[in-house]
Scaffold this active site. Structure first.
Site, PDB file in Angstrom:
ATOM      1  N   HIS A  72       0.836  -1.220   0.000  1.00  0.00           N
ATOM      2  CA  HIS A  72       0.000   0.000   0.000  1.00  0.00           C
ATOM      3  C   HIS A  72       0.869   1.268   0.000  1.00  0.00           C
ATOM      4  O   HIS A  72       0.542   2.256   0.671  1.00  0.00           O
ATOM      5  CB  HIS A  72      -0.935   0.048   1.214  1.00  0.00           C
ATOM      6  CG  HIS A  72      -1.973  -1.030   1.235  1.00  0.00           C
ATOM      7  ND1 HIS A  72      -3.256  -0.824   0.827  1.00  0.00           N
ATOM      8  CD2 HIS A  72      -1.912  -2.336   1.608  1.00  0.00           C
ATOM      9  CE1 HIS A  72      -3.961  -1.945   0.968  1.00  0.00           C
ATOM     10  NE2 HIS A  72      -3.160  -2.887   1.431  1.00  0.00           N
ATOM     11  N   ASN A 145     -10.286  -2.673   2.703  1.00  0.00           N
ATOM     12  CA  ASN A 145     -10.010  -2.675   1.260  1.00  0.00           C
ATOM     13  C   ASN A 145     -11.292  -2.424   0.489  1.00  0.00           C
ATOM     14  O   ASN A 145     -12.382  -2.426   1.063  1.00  0.00           O
ATOM     15  CB  ASN A 145      -9.431  -4.028   0.832  1.00  0.00           C
ATOM     16  CG  ASN A 145      -7.943  -4.177   1.156  1.00  0.00           C
ATOM     17  OD1 ASN A 145      -7.243  -3.187   1.349  1.00  0.00           O
ATOM     18  ND2 ASN A 145      -7.487  -5.401   1.200  1.00  0.00           N
ATOM     19  N   HIS A 336      -3.686   0.980  12.045  1.00  0.00           N
ATOM     20  CA  HIS A 336      -3.367  -0.289  12.717  1.00  0.00           C
ATOM     21  C   HIS A 336      -4.676  -0.949  13.144  1.00  0.00           C
ATOM     22  O   HIS A 336      -5.480  -0.327  13.851  1.00  0.00           O
ATOM     23  CB  HIS A 336      -2.483   0.035  13.933  1.00  0.00           C
ATOM     24  CG  HIS A 336      -2.008  -1.152  14.698  1.00  0.00           C
ATOM     25  ND1 HIS A 336      -2.104  -2.440  14.230  1.00  0.00           N
ATOM     26  CD2 HIS A 336      -1.409  -1.255  15.925  1.00  0.00           C
ATOM     27  CE1 HIS A 336      -1.594  -3.270  15.114  1.00  0.00           C
ATOM     28  NE2 HIS A 336      -1.170  -2.577  16.150  1.00  0.00           N
ATOM     29  N   TYR A 359       1.209  -4.347  11.867  1.00  0.00           N
ATOM     30  CA  TYR A 359       1.192  -2.903  11.575  1.00  0.00           C
ATOM     31  C   TYR A 359       2.088  -2.117  12.540  1.00  0.00           C
ATOM     32  O   TYR A 359       2.865  -1.260  12.119  1.00  0.00           O
ATOM     33  CB  TYR A 359      -0.241  -2.357  11.596  1.00  0.00           C
ATOM     34  CG  TYR A 359      -1.051  -2.834  10.408  1.00  0.00           C
ATOM     35  CD1 TYR A 359      -1.244  -2.027   9.298  1.00  0.00           C
ATOM     36  CD2 TYR A 359      -1.598  -4.105  10.379  1.00  0.00           C
ATOM     37  CE1 TYR A 359      -1.964  -2.463   8.194  1.00  0.00           C
ATOM     38  CE2 TYR A 359      -2.320  -4.553   9.280  1.00  0.00           C
ATOM     39  CZ  TYR A 359      -2.496  -3.732   8.196  1.00  0.00           C
ATOM     40  OH  TYR A 359      -3.199  -4.179   7.112  1.00  0.00           O
TER      41      TYR A 359
HETATM   42  C1  HEM Z   1      -0.973  -1.626   4.914  1.00  0.00           C
HETATM   43  C2  HEM Z   1      -5.409  -3.387   4.385  1.00  0.00           C
HETATM   44  C3  HEM Z   1      -3.820  -7.848   5.325  1.00  0.00           C
HETATM   45  C4  HEM Z   1       0.326  -5.926   6.650  1.00  0.00           C
HETATM   46  C5  HEM Z   1      -2.305  -1.725   4.670  1.00  0.00           C
HETATM   47  C6  HEM Z   1      -3.135  -0.641   4.287  1.00  0.00           C
HETATM   48  C7  HEM Z   1      -4.382  -1.117   4.145  1.00  0.00           C
HETATM   49  C8  HEM Z   1      -4.351  -2.532   4.440  1.00  0.00           C
HETATM   50  C9  HEM Z   1      -5.613  -0.335   3.773  1.00  0.00           C
HETATM   51  C10 HEM Z   1      -2.699   0.789   4.024  1.00  0.00           C
HETATM   52  C11 HEM Z   1      -2.778   1.595   5.256  1.00  0.00           C
HETATM   53  C12 HEM Z   1      -2.441   3.016   4.950  1.00  0.00           C
HETATM   54  O1  HEM Z   1      -3.149   3.639   4.139  1.00  0.00           O
HETATM   55  O2  HEM Z   1      -1.474   3.526   5.538  1.00  0.00           O
HETATM   56  C13 HEM Z   1      -5.340  -4.746   4.560  1.00  0.00           C
HETATM   57  C14 HEM Z   1      -6.467  -5.642   4.514  1.00  0.00           C
HETATM   58  C15 HEM Z   1      -6.014  -6.898   4.746  1.00  0.00           C
HETATM   59  C16 HEM Z   1      -4.601  -6.789   4.988  1.00  0.00           C
HETATM   60  C17 HEM Z   1      -7.887  -5.214   4.279  1.00  0.00           C
HETATM   61  C18 HEM Z   1      -6.739  -8.209   4.837  1.00  0.00           C
HETATM   62  C19 HEM Z   1      -7.997  -8.313   5.079  1.00  0.00           C
HETATM   63  C20 HEM Z   1      -2.608  -7.694   5.844  1.00  0.00           C
HETATM   64  C21 HEM Z   1      -1.867  -8.729   6.475  1.00  0.00           C
HETATM   65  C22 HEM Z   1      -0.704  -8.190   6.881  1.00  0.00           C
HETATM   66  C23 HEM Z   1      -0.705  -6.797   6.474  1.00  0.00           C
HETATM   67  C24 HEM Z   1      -2.355 -10.170   6.668  1.00  0.00           C
HETATM   68  C25 HEM Z   1       0.424  -8.826   7.608  1.00  0.00           C
HETATM   69  C26 HEM Z   1       0.395  -9.963   8.262  1.00  0.00           C
HETATM   70  C27 HEM Z   1       0.346  -4.623   6.210  1.00  0.00           C
HETATM   71  C28 HEM Z   1       1.480  -3.757   6.345  1.00  0.00           C
HETATM   72  C29 HEM Z   1       1.104  -2.511   5.841  1.00  0.00           C
HETATM   73  C30 HEM Z   1      -0.245  -2.641   5.415  1.00  0.00           C
HETATM   74  C31 HEM Z   1       2.830  -4.140   6.940  1.00  0.00           C
HETATM   75  C32 HEM Z   1       1.947  -1.248   5.764  1.00  0.00           C
HETATM   76  C33 HEM Z   1       1.561  -0.418   6.969  1.00  0.00           C
HETATM   77  C34 HEM Z   1       2.415   0.819   7.148  1.00  0.00           C
HETATM   78  O3  HEM Z   1       3.574   0.822   6.746  1.00  0.00           O
HETATM   79  O4  HEM Z   1       1.907   1.789   7.734  1.00  0.00           O
HETATM   80  N1  HEM Z   1      -3.065  -2.872   4.767  1.00  0.00           N
HETATM   81  N2  HEM Z   1      -4.225  -5.469   4.856  1.00  0.00           N
HETATM   82  N3  HEM Z   1      -1.878  -6.524   5.863  1.00  0.00           N
HETATM   83  N4  HEM Z   1      -0.687  -3.933   5.646  1.00  0.00           N
HETATM   84 FE1  HEM Z   1      -2.467  -4.681   5.328  1.00  0.00          FE
END
Ligand code: HEM
Length: 530
Positions: A72, A145, A336, A359
């Site tokens: 993202h 999402n 988060h 997060y």
């Molecule tokens: C970032 C949604 C699954 C790890 C994001 C962001 C969204 C999102 C919207 C962007 C946040 C922003 O705008 O700053 C989702 C959805 C998921 C999902 C809806 C499943 C239903 C996962 C999973 C993991 C993960 C399973 C890890 C085990 C991350 C990480 C970031 C991220 C590391 C970057 C956050 C940052 O650097 O601030 N996710 N995610 N996500 N997501 Fe997910």
């Protein structure tokens, strides 16, 4: 937050806003009269080390970049507010949902998932829809999402999945998520991806505008009421402008002409005063109905069909203010899933549980240490009083000599909240410590079929064309064949159509799971009831 609370975040940000109207200074406030020439020994001589202004200016520049988000990375954000239509006090103690007319300030960030910070907007990809509610009880983040399901069921697979989706490591090609060998290799070997891949190959992956995109919390979460009773809840955002997509050829042209297409559209509509709006809706399931479905509520590759549990509108989100500074706000905002408030809790969804770890961990790195909650966009409007101390870039000046609990010395240690404290839902948990996937997560195809059957004929053809185009770019014939075999369990006609379009052997009808035959008009983009 009452109606007065609407501008609470804006007022707080005011304390941090700076305008460059004063004479030029160094970071320490010393006025600078010349920033065009470095200090040197003679007009043509070497630059002197003692030129503190030049050194500070260049050093700061050298450190201007921070790591982009690991996923993202590319996004656009805006401030706004959320106002409830009706209260949910019978289901949750969360104050911002307690009654009608409660207004809470928010910051929202939309994003693509796979591309880097500078990639194009209109790629075939999932879009992030992350909302930070600055409630009077603390920040609540709904990190969702634009599609209601996910690729994998357990967060331990997330690094594998993302490695398969991101550009390949030897040459960093391709930027486009859906057109490469490693993604399709992973997809073919992990049938749990099938339902989400149907969404990804549909027009939902090509939103016309962030203003015209649905959002979903994806996981089943839990509301908790004043008596400690739980209700399962799924969150939905519905754009009041309707849900609209680009078609594939449009996305290709737009990318060339304006890679910032979605970002610009959001910015300009807010500047014009055409504020984007969404309705928040909830699907509520009683605790005793946890096992009443033919899928598992803890499985993030499944929706709850709307004809089984209708979506109830709760309130309206309006985005009405662009950020002042992209880096300070949109880049440094930290969402988060574990940022919850009393009355909202988790379930044992193994994808959600991993996110609750991931997060914070990634933000400690991305935002340079443990004090990133003090960055203005992340600061709650609720008062903060804790025993956390020190760390890089500490902005608070804690007074008193204690920072531990309990203490009798006094003078600085916060007392425990007598009321309003966060209580985790009391859930009975028992079981053996084992590394297995529940049998109730085993059906990877029924809802993929449900989704396919819900599409209009032209939507189906767009989806088939996307599979033919994207999978057809995969060089390994064996991988193509494996994905087609998965599609055969979704719909035999779909599998044959794709196979014939990409030069692999069409599978036989007998090799597919019989078409589950269920169709849900409520799921169709055209017929979305909420
Ligand atoms: C970032 C949604 C699954 C790890 C994001 C962001 C969204 C999102 C919207 C962007 C946040 C922003 O705008 O700053 C989702 C959805 C998921 C999902 C809806 C499943 C239903 C996962 C999973 C993991 C993960 C399973 C890890 C085990 C991350 C990480 C970031 C991220 C590391 C970057 C956050 C940052 O650097 O601030 N996710 N995610 N996500 N997501 Fe997910």
């Amino acid at each position: 937050m009452s109606t007065d609370g609407r501008d609470a975040k804006d007022r707080q940000l005011d304390q941090h806003r700076t305008d460059s109207t004063e004479p030029l200074t160094t970071e320490t406030g010393v006025r600078v009269g010349n920033t065009d020439n470095s200090l040197r020994a003679g007009a043509r001589g070497p630059t002197l080390l003692e030129d503190f202004h030049a050194r500070e200016k260049i050093t700061h520049f050298d450190h201007e970049r921070i790591p982009e988000r690991v996923v993202h990375a590319r996004g656009a954000g805006a401030y706004g507010h959320f106002t409830t239509y009706r209260g949910l006090a019978d289901r949750t103690t969360a104050h911002f949902l307690r009654g009608p007319g409660v207004t809470t300030p928010v910051f929202v960030r939309f994003s693509t998932v796979a591309g880097s910070r500078g990639s194009a907007d209109t790629v075939r990809d999932v879009r992030g829809f992350a909302v930070k509610f600055y409630t009077e009880e603390g920040n609540y983040d709904l990190v969702g999402n634009n599609m209601p399901v996910f690729f994998i069921q357990d967060g331990v697979k997330f690094p594998d999945f993302v490695h398969a989706v991101k550009p390949e490591p030897h040459n960093e090609i391709p930027q486009a998520q859906s057109a490469h060998d490693t993604l399709w290799d992973f997809v073919g070997l992990q049938p749990e991806t099938t339902h989400m891949m149907m969404w990804l190959m549909s027009d939902r992956a090509l939103p016309r505008s962030y203003r015209m995109m649905q959002g979903f919390g994806v996981h089943t979460f839990r509301f908790v009421d004043a008596e400690g009773r739980g209700t399962f809840v799924k969150f939905h955002w519905r754009p009041l402008l309707g849900t609209h997509s680009l078609v594939w050829d449009e996305t290709q042209r737009v990318q060339g002409k304006d890679p910032d297409y979605n970002r610009r559209d959001l910015w300009e509509s807010i500047e014009r005063g055409q504020f984007p709006e969404w309705e928040l809706g909830v699907q509520l399931v009683e605790e005793e109905d946890e096992h009443a479905f033919d899928f598992d509520l803890l499985d993030a590759t499944k929706i709850i069909p709307e004809e089984q549990v209708p979506v109830q509108p709760v309130g309206k989100l309006v985005l009405d203010r662009n950020p002042d500074n992209f880096f300070a706000e949109t880049e440094q905002v930290a969402f988060h899933t574990a940022n919850v408030v009393p009355g909202i809790d988790f379930t044992n969804d193994p994808l959600l549980q991993a996110r609750n770890f991931s997060y914070l961990d990634t933000q400690l790195l991305r935002l340079g240490g443990s004090n990133f909650q003090q960055i203005p966009v992340n600061r709650p409007v609720a008062p903060v009083s804790d025993n956390q101390r020190d760390g890089f870039a500490q902005h608070r000046v804690h007074r008193g000599k204690t920072s531990y609990f309990p203490n009798r010395v006094g003078g600085g240690c916060p007392a425990l909240a007598e009321e309003g404290g966060y209580h985790h839902y009391t859930e009975k948990v028992e079981g053996q410590k084992i590394r297995v996937r529940s049998e109730s997560f085993a059906d990877h195809y029924s809802q993929a079929t449900l989704f396919y059957n819900s599409l209009a004929d032209w939507e189906k053809e767009h989806l088939r064309a996307a599979f033919r185009f994207e999978l057809g770019k995969c060089e390994e014939l064996e991988v193509r064949q494996r994905v087609v075999a998965n599609l055969n369990h979704v719909d035999h006609g779909l599998a044959v159509n794709v196979a014939e379009g990409i030069g692999v052997v069409p599978p036989s009808a007998e090799d597919g799971t019989p078409n589950h035959g269920r169709s849900s008009p409520a799921l169709s983009q055209a017929n979305t009831t909420f």
